[in-house]
Design an enzyme around this catalytic site. Structure first.
Site, PDB file in Angstrom:
ATOM      1  N   CYS A  77      21.174  27.986  17.809  1.00 59.42           N
ATOM      2  CA  CYS A  77      21.996  27.863  16.602  1.00 59.42           C
ATOM      3  C   CYS A  77      21.684  26.500  15.963  1.00 59.42           C
ATOM      4  O   CYS A  77      22.565  25.838  15.434  1.00 59.42           O
ATOM      5  CB  CYS A  77      23.474  28.046  16.896  1.00 59.42           C
ATOM      6  SG  CYS A  77      24.119  26.922  18.128  1.00 59.42           S
ATOM      7  N   ALA A 125      26.495  31.556  29.410  1.00 59.88           N
ATOM      8  CA  ALA A 125      27.902  31.195  29.244  1.00 59.88           C
ATOM      9  C   ALA A 125      28.213  30.787  27.806  1.00 59.88           C
ATOM     10  O   ALA A 125      27.408  30.119  27.179  1.00 59.88           O
ATOM     11  CB  ALA A 125      28.237  30.047  30.196  1.00 59.88           C
ATOM     12  N   CYS A 139      20.743  31.858  29.693  1.00 62.03           N
ATOM     13  CA  CYS A 139      21.736  30.826  29.322  1.00 62.03           C
ATOM     14  C   CYS A 139      22.953  31.585  28.806  1.00 62.03           C
ATOM     15  O   CYS A 139      23.170  31.694  27.604  1.00 62.03           O
ATOM     16  CB  CYS A 139      21.179  29.914  28.237  1.00 62.03           C
ATOM     17  SG  CYS A 139      19.668  29.064  28.731  1.00 62.03           S
ATOM     18  N   ASP A 162      23.457  30.892  34.292  1.00 60.63           N
ATOM     19  CA  ASP A 162      23.720  29.649  33.561  1.00 60.63           C
ATOM     20  C   ASP A 162      23.726  28.521  34.589  1.00 60.63           C
ATOM     21  O   ASP A 162      24.025  28.756  35.765  1.00 60.63           O
ATOM     22  CB  ASP A 162      25.087  29.712  32.848  1.00 60.63           C
ATOM     23  CG  ASP A 162      25.184  28.736  31.684  1.00 60.63           C
ATOM     24  OD1 ASP A 162      25.046  29.165  30.519  1.00 60.63           O
ATOM     25  OD2 ASP A 162      25.392  27.530  31.935  1.00 60.63           O
TER      26      ASP A 162
HETATM   27  N1  SAM Z   1      24.539  32.865  25.254  1.00 57.65           N
HETATM   28  C1  SAM Z   1      25.841  32.258  25.256  1.00 57.65           C
HETATM   29  C2  SAM Z   1      26.796  33.142  24.506  1.00 57.65           C
HETATM   30  O1  SAM Z   1      26.371  33.942  23.671  1.00 57.65           O
HETATM   31  O2  SAM Z   1      28.010  33.068  24.760  1.00 57.65           O
HETATM   32  C3  SAM Z   1      25.819  30.838  24.689  1.00 57.65           C
HETATM   33  C4  SAM Z   1      24.831  29.958  25.415  1.00 57.65           C
HETATM   34  S1  SAM Z   1      24.931  28.256  24.971  1.00 57.65           S
HETATM   35  C5  SAM Z   1      24.118  28.246  23.446  1.00 57.65           C
HETATM   36  C6  SAM Z   1      23.748  27.555  26.020  1.00 57.65           C
HETATM   37  C7  SAM Z   1      24.067  27.632  27.496  1.00 57.65           C
HETATM   38  O3  SAM Z   1      22.951  27.150  28.214  1.00 57.65           O
HETATM   39  C8  SAM Z   1      25.239  26.772  27.954  1.00 57.65           C
HETATM   40  O4  SAM Z   1      26.212  27.582  28.553  1.00 57.65           O
HETATM   41  C9  SAM Z   1      24.646  25.814  28.989  1.00 57.65           C
HETATM   42  O5  SAM Z   1      25.495  25.616  30.102  1.00 57.65           O
HETATM   43  C10 SAM Z   1      23.403  26.555  29.406  1.00 57.65           C
HETATM   44  N2  SAM Z   1      22.296  25.727  29.928  1.00 57.65           N
HETATM   45  C11 SAM Z   1      21.940  24.479  29.583  1.00 57.65           C
HETATM   46  N3  SAM Z   1      20.843  24.094  30.264  1.00 57.65           N
HETATM   47  C12 SAM Z   1      20.501  25.130  31.055  1.00 57.65           C
HETATM   48  C13 SAM Z   1      19.467  25.340  32.017  1.00 57.65           C
HETATM   49  N4  SAM Z   1      18.560  24.411  32.257  1.00 57.65           N
HETATM   50  N5  SAM Z   1      19.431  26.534  32.657  1.00 57.65           N
HETATM   51  C14 SAM Z   1      20.349  27.491  32.397  1.00 57.65           C
HETATM   52  N6  SAM Z   1      21.356  27.339  31.495  1.00 57.65           N
HETATM   53  C15 SAM Z   1      21.420  26.183  30.840  1.00 57.65           C
END
Ligand code: SAM
Length: 418
Positions: free
Chosen positions: A371, A254, A252, A276
């Site tokens: 978080c 982004a 994950c 992502d």
């Molecule tokens: N790790 C990132 C950073 O440090 O910049 C922040 C990640 S953010 C907490 C969670 C991410 O999970 C989002 O970008 C969202 O698009 C992605 N996401 C949500 N559901 C997901 C899925 N089923 N598979 C992969 N990514 C997913």
């Protein structure tokens, strides 16, 4: 209901950024505008309580209610706007926005409060003790949930934390520079900073930015010298402990805060797959990798992610979550989040863990982080997952709490494949 895309977004902040981009305002007025918008949203429940005391609970048209909130916020929460200016400007705004007939009412309510300011301040202070959700302007169910876990005193410290504008932290990007040259450059650019120290972060890796010109104007930012990131977010990468030459999956990824740090720890050697399910946000990963010089990163949308079972050395799942640990940064989140959302998110988080686990090689490490402050998304979720995965053991687990650790809330668990 919070949707997947929405959890990662800061709605108010984004709308504000967009509006301020087009407005030709001097920096001090921009800062005031930001303070007014964010402050009114944070303190909305307490502001509405003040309004209700003077209107016998009668509801106003939403725009008029907003104007009253804006005026009262300046009277009770800001020192730098003189009372007469706050009243005058609010009355003028009311006229401009079609509330001419109500201008007298707005004027009377605000003036009344300027005369009774001491008494109202005492009542507000008392409210924090008797009805903390109103006094600290948070939803009742969330305060009850937290109070059940931490008691009134620590919960009040958390609520206070959530209501303060958060500090900005910069993480040094060792792929482009080192601390000495970055700090020299900052001094030339007029960046004021403080050193900080956290046990999970090496010396001179993260700095608190006290004052700085807009990031877009800073050469040190454009050249990739640093990334804006709270110290709490570095804990997951610390426990992941990436090594040069490894194959690592960031499931994950982004917008790329942790991916770019992992790449730095790998010294750009090896293979880091940043995935992502949000293609738009994946573009941000690309931009950040380019700016920060993270060249070992392969960007892969979830839909096309292809990895062999047991082929990955380390996996990071920085899961989408309720974000209750970062409420100071997401000012309107408290008014959007619903209790049922936590259970729904936990199911999604469990599914991510189930999807990732088979990819881990024997002896490999899987780090799960959020978080969120909610056990259902953190420790309890990891226990649920481990109960169905005898091949994994919990090796390390840590929770960061704003009122204890002085950083955003976070949870990290490291699991090891047998
Ligand atoms: N790790 C990132 C950073 O440090 O910049 C922040 C990640 S953010 C907490 C969670 C991410 O999970 C989002 O970008 C969202 O698009 C992605 N996401 C949500 N559901 C997901 C899925 N089923 N598979 C992969 N990514 C997913």
């Amino acid at each position: 209901m919070l949707r997947q895309r929405e959890q990662g977004e800061n709605f108010t902040e984004k709308l504000l950024d967009r509006a301020l981009m087009d407005a030709a305002l001097p920096p001090a007025d921009r800062a005031l505008c930001r303070e007014l918008c964010c402050g009114v949203i944070r303190w909305q429940a307490a502001l509405d309580w003040l309004i209700a005391r003077k209107t016998a609970g009668r509801t106003q048209k939403p725009a008029l209610q907003d104007l009253l909130r804006l005026g009262l916020y300046q009277l009770f929460w800001l020192d730098r706007v003189p009372d007469h200016a706050a009243v005058h400007e609010t009355v003028e705004l009311a006229k401009r926005f079609g509330f001419g007939p109500q201008a007298g009412f707005v004027n009377a309510l605000l003036r009344n409060y300027t005369r009774e300011a001491d008494e109202a301040r005492r009542a507000l202070a008392e409210l924090k003790q008797t009805l903390p959700s109103l006094g600290w302007s948070h939803p009742e169910w969330l305060v009850a949930r937290w109070q059940g876990r931490w008691g009134l005193s620590d919960t009040a410290r958390l609520l206070e934390w959530n209501n303060k504008p958060p500090p900005t932290y910069a993480r040094l990007n060792t792929l482009k520079t080192t601390a000495g040259p970055l700090l020299d450059r900052w001094r030339e650019e007029g960046v004021e900073y403080d050193f900080g120290s956290w046990d999970w972060i090496g010396e001179s890796n993260v700095f608190r930015m006290k004052a700085h010109p807009s990031l877009a104007l800073l050469g040190s930012f454009r050249d990739g010298g640093f990334y804006i990131q709270d110290p709490s977010t570095l804990l997951a990468v610390h426990l992941l402990n990436p090594q040069p030459g490894e194959t690592i999956l960031d499931l994950c990824a982004a917008p790329g805060g942790k991916s770019t740090l992992i790449a730095a720890r790998m010294q750009n050697q090896g293979r880091l797959i940043a995935s992502d399910n949000d293609d738009i946000r994946l573009k941000l990963v690309q931009e950040n990798c380019t700016r920060l010089g993270a060249t070992c990163v392969e960007i892969s949308p979830t839909a096309t992610l292809k990895l062999q079972p047991a082929s990955v050395d380390r996996i990071l799942i920085d899961a989408p979550c309720s974000n209750t640990g970062v409420m100071s940064r997401r000012v309107d989140l408290r008014w959007r989040i619903q209790p049922a959302e936590i259970a729904r998110l936990a199911q999604m988080q469990l599914a991510l863990l189930q999807k990732a686990a088979p990819l881990l090689r024997p002896g490999g490490a899987l780090v799960y982080s959020t978080c969120s402050l909610e056990p259902e998304e953190n420790g309890a979720l990891v226990q649920r997952f481990l109960a169905e995965q005898p091949g994994l053991t919990l090796e390390a687990e840590r929770e960061l709490l704003p009122f204890k650790d002085g950083v955003d809330g976070a949870y990290v668990a490291r699991l090891r494949s047998n």
